[in-house]
Design a protein around this motif. Structure first.
Motif, PDB file in Angstrom:
ATOM      1  N   GLN A   5      43.011  61.357  42.111  1.00  0.00           N
ATOM      2  CA  GLN A   5      44.050  61.021  43.111  1.00  0.00           C
ATOM      3  C   GLN A   5      45.406  60.519  42.511  1.00  0.00           C
ATOM      4  O   GLN A   5      45.221  59.711  41.392  1.00  0.00           O
ATOM      5  CB  GLN A   5      43.308  59.943  43.822  1.00  0.00           C
ATOM      6  CG  GLN A   5      42.288  60.220  44.904  1.00  0.00           C
ATOM      7  CD  GLN A   5      43.035  61.164  46.063  1.00  0.00           C
ATOM      8  OE1 GLN A   5      43.564  60.523  46.814  1.00  0.00           O
ATOM      9  NE2 GLN A   5      42.659  62.414  46.217  1.00  0.00           N
ATOM     10  N   GLY A   7      48.838  58.449  41.689  1.00  0.00           N
ATOM     11  CA  GLY A   7      49.468  57.299  41.816  1.00  0.00           C
ATOM     12  C   GLY A   7      50.894  57.571  42.095  1.00  0.00           C
ATOM     13  O   GLY A   7      51.375  58.603  42.170  1.00  0.00           O
ATOM     14  N   ARG A 216      46.906  59.065  46.268  1.00  0.00           N
ATOM     15  CA  ARG A 216      46.474  57.843  46.970  1.00  0.00           C
ATOM     16  C   ARG A 216      47.397  57.208  47.781  1.00  0.00           C
ATOM     17  O   ARG A 216      48.590  56.675  47.275  1.00  0.00           O
ATOM     18  CB  ARG A 216      46.141  57.012  45.681  1.00  0.00           C
ATOM     19  CG  ARG A 216      45.391  55.874  46.034  1.00  0.00           C
ATOM     20  CD  ARG A 216      44.594  54.977  44.699  1.00  0.00           C
ATOM     21  NE  ARG A 216      45.765  54.695  43.829  1.00  0.00           N
ATOM     22  CZ  ARG A 216      46.194  55.194  42.900  1.00  0.00           C
ATOM     23  NH1 ARG A 216      45.411  56.531  42.133  1.00  0.00           N
ATOM     24  NH2 ARG A 216      47.047  54.756  41.787  1.00  0.00           N
ATOM     25  N   ASP A 217      46.925  56.618  48.981  1.00  0.00           N
ATOM     26  CA  ASP A 217      47.805  56.123  49.743  1.00  0.00           C
ATOM     27  C   ASP A 217      49.176  56.791  50.287  1.00  0.00           C
ATOM     28  O   ASP A 217      50.221  56.064  49.724  1.00  0.00           O
ATOM     29  CB  ASP A 217      48.112  54.588  49.674  1.00  0.00           C
ATOM     30  CG  ASP A 217      48.589  53.662  50.313  1.00  0.00           C
ATOM     31  OD1 ASP A 217      48.775  53.988  51.551  1.00  0.00           O
ATOM     32  OD2 ASP A 217      49.196  52.682  50.039  1.00  0.00           O
ATOM     33  N   ILE A 221      52.998  55.863  49.146  1.00  0.00           N
ATOM     34  CA  ILE A 221      53.519  56.411  47.573  1.00  0.00           C
ATOM     35  C   ILE A 221      54.435  57.302  47.927  1.00  0.00           C
ATOM     36  O   ILE A 221      55.479  57.754  47.184  1.00  0.00           O
ATOM     37  CB  ILE A 221      52.226  56.721  47.078  1.00  0.00           C
ATOM     38  CG1 ILE A 221      51.515  55.486  46.258  1.00  0.00           C
ATOM     39  CG2 ILE A 221      52.691  57.634  45.641  1.00  0.00           C
ATOM     40  CD1 ILE A 221      50.198  55.930  45.608  1.00  0.00           C
TER      41      ILE A 221
END
Length: 440
Positions: A5, A7, A216-217, A221
């Motif tokens: 994942q 960032g 991720r998210d 992001i």
């Protein structure tokens, strides 16, 4: 990327990696030949129009039921599989042009490092370009791709090297009173033309949209990664553009546009600096080839699942990038980089991305009153206006200054549209021409 994942840093590196490879090491020489010392401003203007398109993508992505790129958005908001498919095919050919552009630059730097004009009786540059494409096709076919962490490291190193060289070069240019910013050229038609040409170097952020499942998210992001990558590209491209146009004559840039950056460092770093930049360029353009091939193949995989590409081009159920898709994309890119000129390849790519970015900006403009997402109508409107303005200007430039390139780009574009219509309107054609379905 596997199950890793990503960032913000990893997602940003996806978009920024390709844009650096395209702007600094591939398109810069062509843009500088046309705009001269105003090349930095041409990159900046093109990036702002690209930013408007990015804004449109981000807003539409929040409105859409499923995460994805332009094809899924058009299918959902317009409800036309034909239009979505044609936009998807245009994007695919744009990515093929981008891969060919990176490979062309890769071959140019490899030729200079090797000090050879030919190999086995063949021109060295095209051979090196094809070998590069073939190598990364093989890596993608077996599922090898850098991890998010290694992508972050590679992109970080590229940016660090370019910032150090750029800062050093600008300091040197200042001490010898040779820095030029070309402000008087901003009203010239050549400057506007250069903006249109440089458009292809600001398409890498789209790749972030296709990798959302690995982020991720993503809701938080993805927008940050898209905007940060564009701003980062503006800073690096502009700095290196000032360096190149200040320290290398326009004639020298025009003679070998693919190695303009390496030539610019010779006055203050000598031959060692030339070699260092050339090596960095090989890594940069190589990683851009790899990343763009991977993302384009996965983009095509989504089109295969929706029936927007012929089944013979790949297996939509394959784990990872379909092998046949990677081979097909690589073969067309190799043909482009062997038989095309750098001017022709960059112009074709810019035209393709202008069409798609303009369409997506228009789509966002039509959704400006959506209750779920606040869309500032002025931003997508500027995106539509910018692409609608630069598209005919680039065509006119090619027709008046590079007639052979114009005819080749026009021929390829007509062929692409004809094949798209033949594929997506085949049912109607079958009704009028019985038997044609057996060959489509």
């Amino acid at each position: 990327m596997g199950d890793e994942q990503l960032g913000l840093a990893g997602a940003t590196s996806i978009g920024l990696g390709g844009m650096i490879g395209g702007g600094v090491f591939s398109v810069l020489g062509v843009v500088a030949t046309v705009a001269g010392s105003a090349a930095w401003a041409a990159f900046t203007a093109a990036s702002l129009i690209s930013m408007c398109a990015a804004y449109s993508y981000v807003k539409l992505n929040r409105l859409a039921d499923a995460r994805g790129g332009s094809v899924s958005m058009i299918e959902e908001f317009v409800g036309s599989a034909t239009l979505a498919g044609m936009v998807g095919w245009t994007l695919l050919f744009g990515y093929v042009g981008a891969v060919a552009m990176y490979a062309f630059a890769f071959g140019g730097f490899a030729e200079r490092l090797a000090g050879m004009q030919s190999v086995l009786g063949l021109p060295f540059r095209p051979v090196a370009s094809v070998v590069a494409v073939a190598g990364f096709v093989a890596l993608n076919a077996v599922g090898a791709r850098a991890t998010g962490t290694s992508e972050e490291v590679l992109v970080g190193l590229k940016i660090a090297i370019l910032l150090v060289i750029g800062g050093w070069g600008l300091y040197y240019g200042h001490t010898v009173n040779r820095l030029a910013f070309g402000l008087s050229k901003l009203t010239d038609l050549g400057f506007v033309t250069a903006v249109a040409i440089s458009f292809v170097s600001f398409q890498g952020w789209q790749l972030v949209m296709y990798d959302q499942d690995s982020i991720r998210d993503p809701e938080s992001i993805v927008p940050k990664a898209v905007y940060v990558s564009i701003v980062g590209a503006i800073v690096v491209d502009s700095m290196i553009a000032v360096l190149v146009t200040s320290l290398v004559s326009t004639q020298a840039i025009a003679a070998h546009p693919e190695i303009a950056v390496a030539r610019a460092v010779r006055p203050f770093l000598g031959h060692l600096g030339f070699v260092a930049v050339a090596v960095a360029a090989l890594f940069s353009t190589g990683s851009a080839i790899n990343g763009t091939l991977f993302s384009a193949a996965n983009f095509a995989k989504g089109m295969l699942s929706d029936g927007l590409l012929p089944d013979r081009l790949g297996d939509a159920s394959a784990g990872g990038a379909p092998v046949r898709t990677v081979l097909a994309l690589g073969a067309v890119a190799a043909a482009f980089t062997v038989y095309g000129s750098l001017d022709g390849i960059t112009s074709f790519g810019s035209l393709a991305f202008m069409v798609v970015f303009g369409a997506m900006s228009y789509l966002a403009f039509t959704r400006r009153d959506a209750d779920e997402v606040d869309i500032n109508a002025a931003v997508p409107a500027l995106g539509v206006l910018g692409t609608a303005t630069f598209f005919p200007i680039l065509l006119w430039h090619l027709y008046t200054a590079q007639r052979s390139v114009f005819y080749s780009v026009a021929g390829i574009s007509v062929a692409v549209v004809a094949v798209e219509l033949l594929y997506f309107e085949r049912d109607e054609l079958e009704d009028g021409l019985p038997g044609i379905g057996e060959h489509v």
